[in-house]
Write an enzyme that holds these catalytic residues in place. Structure first.
Site, PDB file in Angstrom:
ATOM      1  CD  GLU A  71      21.160 -17.269 -15.691  1.00 23.39           C
ATOM      2  OE1 GLU A  71      21.928 -17.957 -15.000  1.00 23.39           O
ATOM      3  OE2 GLU A  71      20.503 -17.737 -16.651  1.00 23.39           O
ATOM      4  CG  HIS A  72      23.334 -14.592 -18.612  1.00 23.35           C
ATOM      5  ND1 HIS A  72      22.636 -15.794 -18.590  1.00 23.35           N
ATOM      6  CD2 HIS A  72      24.455 -14.801 -17.880  1.00 23.35           C
ATOM      7  CE1 HIS A  72      23.316 -16.679 -17.881  1.00 23.35           C
ATOM      8  NE2 HIS A  72      24.418 -16.105 -17.438  1.00 23.35           N
ATOM      9  CG  HIS A  76       8.693  -4.966  24.803  1.00 17.67           C
ATOM     10  ND1 HIS A  76       8.134  -6.198  25.031  1.00 17.67           N
ATOM     11  CD2 HIS A  76       9.473  -5.098  23.684  1.00 17.67           C
ATOM     12  CE1 HIS A  76       8.548  -7.046  24.101  1.00 17.67           C
ATOM     13  NE2 HIS A  76       9.367  -6.399  23.270  1.00 17.67           N
ATOM     14  CB  SER A 112      20.446 -20.799 -18.328  1.00 19.98           C
ATOM     15  OG  SER A 112      21.396 -19.767 -18.373  1.00 19.98           O
TER      16      SER A 112
END
Length: 431
Positions: A329-330, A422, A238
């Site tokens: 993250e934050h 194709h 974190s």
């Protein structure tokens, strides 16, 4: 924490190089566990549970029973239950408001009918970690958005424990509140293998979400690489990146940095500011709090020693540029005019705007998800949300006039790419 005042680029590179989760070191062990679970199913799960968790279970114990949920309710303090229920309500409300509500849209592309339809992923597995601590909030943050998105079956794996319900009672209460369809007492890489491949007891799922340690992350990446299931994102240690000016409260900032550091010895906590006075005040306050003694002190000290930085730059604009390079993250904006900075934020898992908005509010109660990208992955994605539990399926419908208009384009490009059949499939439809 280390203080850098107007550092050179080489010193900033040290800040950017926070702890990384290297799955290559554990991948051989994870591959062995994975193969064993695929081959032996529940038998392998029971052996690994006893070996790694120290809990001996029988096959019938792998799935949590209704009686276990009732006992768990009795074991958990009523205040905790109420807090989980209130948090769940806010999390559900946020995710309902962010749910893509379009079942199907159609539009015209140069005369051709095209469109999109959204469908929930049928089966989802949520991993709720144990280890250093149990995380009932993660049960809410993973199960609720899956349920809101309309997933047909939502199951949970969480490590067993040596207690009356042989799992974290708080996690079981949270899972029940969130509305999961089944809970399995299995953790680690073996849990991910079971969800990805299925066993006699554990339901095979179409997507696995939720954080975990390096073994869990390696197992998720292995499951994805083998085409067994989709996963959300790698989860590393974190991290928080705080931008502050001289209007910030040094005591609050110090506590915010310590709060992030208590997660893990490899967690990262960075403060960037244009005020040397604030920088020195925060550093001093962190040291005062540590000297006075705090809970989880050993973890905090290791984290701040490894990845704790206070950086003084010439302007808040430089602080934002550093934050975008860090892709945290934050990201906290503890400044007098946070909206001015917010418009320049490009890379962050979640942003916390203003002095009052500490990260723990988002961890538990505001409503947005706390499952976030780490290790710089915020450069490419944001938080877990309802959008992670739906599929966007393109739709196209051709009519006769479309065939004549589009066939020359398709035939030319198919021939150039060496795919003549194709082109023939299109020619056969021309009038």
């Amino acid at each position: 924490m280390r203080l850098l005042v107007r550092p050179e680029e080489e010193e900033l590179e040290r800040v950017l190089r926070r702890s990384e989760m290297d799955v290559t070191e554990v991948l051989p062990d994870v591959e062995r566990i994975f193969e064993d679970v695929v081959e032996r199913g529940d038998e392998a799960l029971l052996e690994y549970t006893e070996r790694f968790d120290g809990v001996k279970l029988e096959a019938e114990d792998l799935r949590v029973s209704e009686d276990d949920f009732e006992v768990a309710r009795e074991l958990v303090d009523e205040r905790t239950v109420e807090a989980l229920e209130e948090a769940a309500h806010r999390i559900e409300e946020f995710h309902r408001k962010t749910l893509p509500r379009v079942d199907r849209i159609t539009f015209d592309v140069e005369g051709t009918e095209c469109g999109l339809t959204l469908r929930p992923i049928p089966r989802v597995g949520c991993y709720v970690p144990g280890g250093r601590a149990a995380y009932p909030s993660t049960a809410l943050m993973t199960v609720i958005p899956a349920r809101v998105a309309g997933c047909r079956e939502v199951v949970v794996c969480t490590p067993p424990a040596d207690n009356d319900v042989r799992a974290s009672p708080e996690v079981l209460v949270a899972v029940e509140i969130a509305g999961a369809d089944a809970v399995y007492r299995v953790g680690g890489a073996q849990a991910i293998a079971a969800l990805a491949a299925g066993t006699e007891t554990v339901l095979r799922v179409d997507k696995i979400v939720g954080p975990g340690n390096v073994y869990v992350t390696a197992a998720k990446l292995l499951a994805y690489s083998r085409g067994l299931t989709d996963v959300d994102m790698p989860a590393g240690p974190s991290e928080v990146f705080v931008i502050a000016d001289d209007s910030a409260n040094p005591d609050w900032l110090a506590r915010d940095l310590i709060a992030q550091a208590e997660h893990d010895p490899h967690a990262a906590a960075v403060l960037a500011t244009d005020s040397e006075e604030i920088a020195r005040a925060v550093k001093e306050r962190v040291e005062e709090l540590l000297d006075a003694g705090i809970e989880r002190e050993e973890i905090v000290l290791k984290a701040l020693d490894r990845n704790g930085w206070i950086v003084v730059l010439d302007s808040l604009e430089e602080c934002v540029r550093l934050a975008n390079r860090y892709a945290p993250e934050h990201l906290q904006l503890c400044v007098e005019n946070p909206e001015e900075l917010l418009q320049d934020v490009e890379n962050a898992g979640a942003v916390f705007v203003g002095h009052l908005t500490a990260v723990p509010f988002g961890d538990y109660a505001t409503g947005p998800n706390h499952v976030l990208p780490t290790g710089g992955f915020a450069r490419a994605r944001g938080a877990l949300g309802t959008w992670d539990f739906v599929k966007i399926i393109p739709i196209q419908r051709l009519r006769e006039g479309d065939v004549e208009r589009l066939a020359p384009i398709v035939e030319e490009l198919a021939e150039r790419e060496g795919l003549p059949n194709h082109a023939e499939a299109v020619r056969a439809r021309r009038s």
